[in-house]
Each structure stands twice: as C-alpha cells, then as structure tokens.
Design an enzyme around this catalytic site. Structure first.
Site, PDB file in Angstrom:
ATOM      1  N   ASP A  14       0.802  -1.232   0.000  1.00  0.00           N
ATOM      2  CA  ASP A  14       0.000   0.000   0.000  1.00  0.00           C
ATOM      3  C   ASP A  14       0.834   1.281   0.000  1.00  0.00           C
ATOM      4  O   ASP A  14       0.490   2.252   0.680  1.00  0.00           O
ATOM      5  CB  ASP A  14      -0.984   0.024   1.181  1.00  0.00           C
ATOM      6  CG  ASP A  14      -2.083  -1.018   1.045  1.00  0.00           C
ATOM      7  OD1 ASP A  14      -2.448  -1.345  -0.098  1.00  0.00           O
ATOM      8  OD2 ASP A  14      -2.569  -1.511   2.082  1.00  0.00           O
ATOM      9  N   GLY A  16       1.616   2.636  -3.043  1.00  0.00           N
ATOM     10  CA  GLY A  16       1.290   3.266  -4.323  1.00  0.00           C
ATOM     11  C   GLY A  16       2.078   2.745  -5.509  1.00  0.00           C
ATOM     12  O   GLY A  16       2.297   3.467  -6.482  1.00  0.00           O
ATOM     13  N   THR A  18       1.188   0.702  -7.844  1.00  0.00           N
ATOM     14  CA  THR A  18       0.415   0.705  -9.095  1.00  0.00           C
ATOM     15  C   THR A  18       0.209   2.119  -9.623  1.00  0.00           C
ATOM     16  O   THR A  18       0.289   2.346 -10.834  1.00  0.00           O
ATOM     17  CB  THR A  18      -0.936  -0.001  -8.899  1.00  0.00           C
ATOM     18  OG1 THR A  18      -0.703  -1.329  -8.424  1.00  0.00           O
ATOM     19  CG2 THR A  18      -1.714  -0.068 -10.198  1.00  0.00           C
ATOM     20  N   LYS A  39       1.606  -7.889 -13.832  1.00  0.00           N
ATOM     21  CA  LYS A  39       1.413  -8.042 -12.387  1.00  0.00           C
ATOM     22  C   LYS A  39       1.349  -9.548 -12.167  1.00  0.00           C
ATOM     23  O   LYS A  39       0.269 -10.139 -12.101  1.00  0.00           O
ATOM     24  CB  LYS A  39       0.126  -7.350 -11.947  1.00  0.00           C
ATOM     25  CG  LYS A  39      -0.219  -7.502 -10.469  1.00  0.00           C
ATOM     26  CD  LYS A  39       0.454  -6.469  -9.610  1.00  0.00           C
ATOM     27  CE  LYS A  39      -0.050  -6.561  -8.168  1.00  0.00           C
ATOM     28  NZ  LYS A  39       0.765  -5.744  -7.249  1.00  0.00           N
ATOM     29  N   ASP A  56      -5.606  -3.495  -9.541  1.00  0.00           N
ATOM     30  CA  ASP A  56      -4.285  -2.975  -9.925  1.00  0.00           C
ATOM     31  C   ASP A  56      -3.869  -3.515 -11.295  1.00  0.00           C
ATOM     32  O   ASP A  56      -3.377  -2.770 -12.147  1.00  0.00           O
ATOM     33  CB  ASP A  56      -3.233  -3.365  -8.883  1.00  0.00           C
ATOM     34  CG  ASP A  56      -3.418  -2.641  -7.560  1.00  0.00           C
ATOM     35  OD1 ASP A  56      -4.163  -1.641  -7.527  1.00  0.00           O
ATOM     36  OD2 ASP A  56      -2.810  -3.063  -6.562  1.00  0.00           O
ATOM     37  N   GLU A 118       5.349  -5.407 -12.038  1.00  0.00           N
ATOM     38  CA  GLU A 118       5.038  -4.921 -10.693  1.00  0.00           C
ATOM     39  C   GLU A 118       5.006  -6.078  -9.705  1.00  0.00           C
ATOM     40  O   GLU A 118       4.321  -7.080  -9.915  1.00  0.00           O
ATOM     41  CB  GLU A 118       3.691  -4.185 -10.682  1.00  0.00           C
ATOM     42  CG  GLU A 118       3.390  -3.570  -9.327  1.00  0.00           C
ATOM     43  CD  GLU A 118       2.014  -2.936  -9.244  1.00  0.00           C
ATOM     44  OE1 GLU A 118       1.353  -3.092  -8.207  1.00  0.00           O
ATOM     45  OE2 GLU A 118       1.588  -2.305 -10.239  1.00  0.00           O
ATOM     46  N   PRO A 207       2.965  14.185  -4.953  1.00  0.00           N
ATOM     47  CA  PRO A 207       2.260  14.607  -3.742  1.00  0.00           C
ATOM     48  C   PRO A 207       1.007  13.763  -3.514  1.00  0.00           C
ATOM     49  O   PRO A 207       0.609  12.979  -4.383  1.00  0.00           O
ATOM     50  CB  PRO A 207       1.892  16.058  -4.042  1.00  0.00           C
ATOM     51  CG  PRO A 207       1.763  16.102  -5.534  1.00  0.00           C
ATOM     52  CD  PRO A 207       2.790  15.135  -6.056  1.00  0.00           C
ATOM     53  N   ARG A 208       0.419  13.909  -2.362  1.00  0.00           N
ATOM     54  CA  ARG A 208      -0.854  13.242  -2.079  1.00  0.00           C
ATOM     55  C   ARG A 208      -1.905  13.840  -3.009  1.00  0.00           C
ATOM     56  O   ARG A 208      -2.233  15.017  -2.938  1.00  0.00           O
ATOM     57  CB  ARG A 208      -1.244  13.484  -0.619  1.00  0.00           C
ATOM     58  CG  ARG A 208      -2.545  12.828  -0.191  1.00  0.00           C
ATOM     59  CD  ARG A 208      -2.357  11.379   0.134  1.00  0.00           C
ATOM     60  NE  ARG A 208      -3.607  10.747   0.532  1.00  0.00           N
ATOM     61  CZ  ARG A 208      -3.730   9.471   0.823  1.00  0.00           C
ATOM     62  NH1 ARG A 208      -2.667   8.679   0.756  1.00  0.00           N
ATOM     63  NH2 ARG A 208      -4.876   8.944   1.169  1.00  0.00           N
ATOM     64  N   LEU A 209      -2.402  13.034  -3.941  1.00  0.00           N
ATOM     65  CA  LEU A 209      -3.343  13.529  -4.951  1.00  0.00           C
ATOM     66  C   LEU A 209      -4.781  13.266  -4.514  1.00  0.00           C
ATOM     67  O   LEU A 209      -5.108  12.161  -4.059  1.00  0.00           O
ATOM     68  CB  LEU A 209      -3.088  12.837  -6.292  1.00  0.00           C
ATOM     69  CG  LEU A 209      -1.706  13.058  -6.922  1.00  0.00           C
ATOM     70  CD1 LEU A 209      -1.529  12.150  -8.133  1.00  0.00           C
ATOM     71  CD2 LEU A 209      -1.508  14.514  -7.311  1.00  0.00           C
TER      72      LEU A 209
END
Length: 229
Positions: A14, A16, A18, A39, A56, A118, A207-209
């Site tokens: 978790d 990020g 993906t 994946k 994902d 990934e 950044p946190r989007l």
C-alpha cells in the site's frame, strides 16, 4: 524483449506501486514508446464473469499501449487480500518462482519499447517456504524502480529495501517518492536524507493527490533518468 525493462518494488504494501507504475507507463506512452506491464501475482481479486480480476492489474492493462489478455498481465490471481503465499495456500495453490519466471518471459517476448513488472507487497514477500518475490527481478535480470511511501519511518524502510536489493545483486535504477501522508512532518528533510543516502536518482516526488490518476501523477516524474536512448 523490451528495450527498457524495470521491476517496480515498494518499501511496503500500500505505498502506491500501481499508481507510480501507471504514471511511468503514461509518461512512456507520451514519449511515443510502446509499453507493456505485468502483475505476475495479485492477491485481492474479485470474482467477475470473466474470472478473478484484480483492480491494480486492470489499471496496468488499461494504461499500457500493447494489448495483452488479462491472463498474461496477471497469470496468478488470488482472491484474499493477504500475503500471496498464504492466499495461495488457502486456495490450494502453490506459488513457485520458476512458474512466475516462465509466465513473465512468455509475455515479455511481445516486442515493446518499455516494460514494467510490478511486484506484490514489499521486496521480501514470500512466494513459498524458500523463495521470495525478489527472486523474480533477479532471475529476469531486471533493474528496480523503488516506490518509497513517504510517511514516518520511510527512511528506514527505504534504506533496508535498497540494501536488500543490492545484496541480491539487482541494480537499483531509480526511486520515486510517493507522499502517503499529506501532513507528514519534516517532509523535505526526509526527502533530502533519502536523496543523499539512496545511490540511485530520484525520478520524482508525487504529492498526495485528491484524485490518484496516472496522468496526474506522471507530471511529477522524469523517466528520462532511467531511459538510455
């Protein structure tokens, strides 16, 4: 075989992976490169009319420019959103590095300018009692792009992961800072520390989007740092 091929690893689950993988694919697409993404193992799949599907893996499939059947993008789909080796055991399946390497090599025979593989979770996620996901990058001889989830503790997670990657003899091509905590204290100081201690270029800081989309995230990345023309 792809001209440019990278394994996307994370400092944890978790963080990020993906989002960053799709952002890198989007950036490569924008440069006119043909792109492909895999994946190999996905835990946390939903049953659909077409079989088990992972969100994902579907995002990767939608973002890459080359059309591949879902079963090639994600050959091992597990239902429970838990450690893959535990999910596989619960479903009466057995994960093996040899099979995953075979799946990837088969899909990677598709000509592409740029390919991503990934991982699942962090670098040392087990596949079985003897093998880990790290073995996939090693067997495929694929340099790593590390996604660092920017939160308290990220320096330790990033340095330990980079150390493990180096120990396994796999090159660290670059890393991406993905801000998980919008209110992270001393964010810039953490970034500066990582830039001074990680022996690979930082491809960007995402950044946190409010809306975590590939096209938005890609604007913060410079993939030219890992693409050798």
């Amino acid at each position: 075989m792809s001209k440019h091929q990278f394994f996307i690893a994370g400092t944890d689950t978790d963080v990020g992976k993906t989002l960053i993988a799709t952002a890198i694919l989007h950036a490569a697409n924008q440069q006119g490169l043909s792109t492909l993404a895999l994946k190999p193992v996905a835990a946390g799949c939903e049953q659909t009319g077409q079989g088990l599907r992972n969100s994902d893996a579907l995002l990767l499939q939608q973002t890459m420019s080359i059309a591949l059947p879902y079963e090639q993008v994600n050959p091992v789909a597990l239902q429970a959103a838990i450690a893959p080796h535990i999910a596989a055991e619960q479903e009466g399946k057995r994960l093996s590095l040899a099979r995953l390497v075979g799946f990837c090599r088969g899909a990677l025979m598709q000509p592409a300018d740029f390919a991503l593989i990934e991982g699942a979770g962090g670098w040392r996620v087990p596949l079985n009692a003897r093998e880990t996901m790290a073995g996939l990058a090693k067997e495929l001889n694929t340099p790593v792009i590390l996604v660092v989830g920017m939160k308290l503790g990220c320096i330790n997670h990033a340095l330990l992961t980079a150390e493990a990657i180096a120990h396994d003899g796999v090159p660290l091509a670059g890393w991406v800072a993905n801000q998980l905590d919008a209110e992270m204290p001393c964010y810039q100081e953490n970034i500066n520390t990582l830039k001074s201690l990680l022996r690979a270029p930082c491809l960007g800081e995402v950044p946190r989007l409010a809306e975590p989309r590939a096209d938005l995230a890609s604007s913060y990345l410079n993939i030219d740092l890992v693409i050798k023309r």
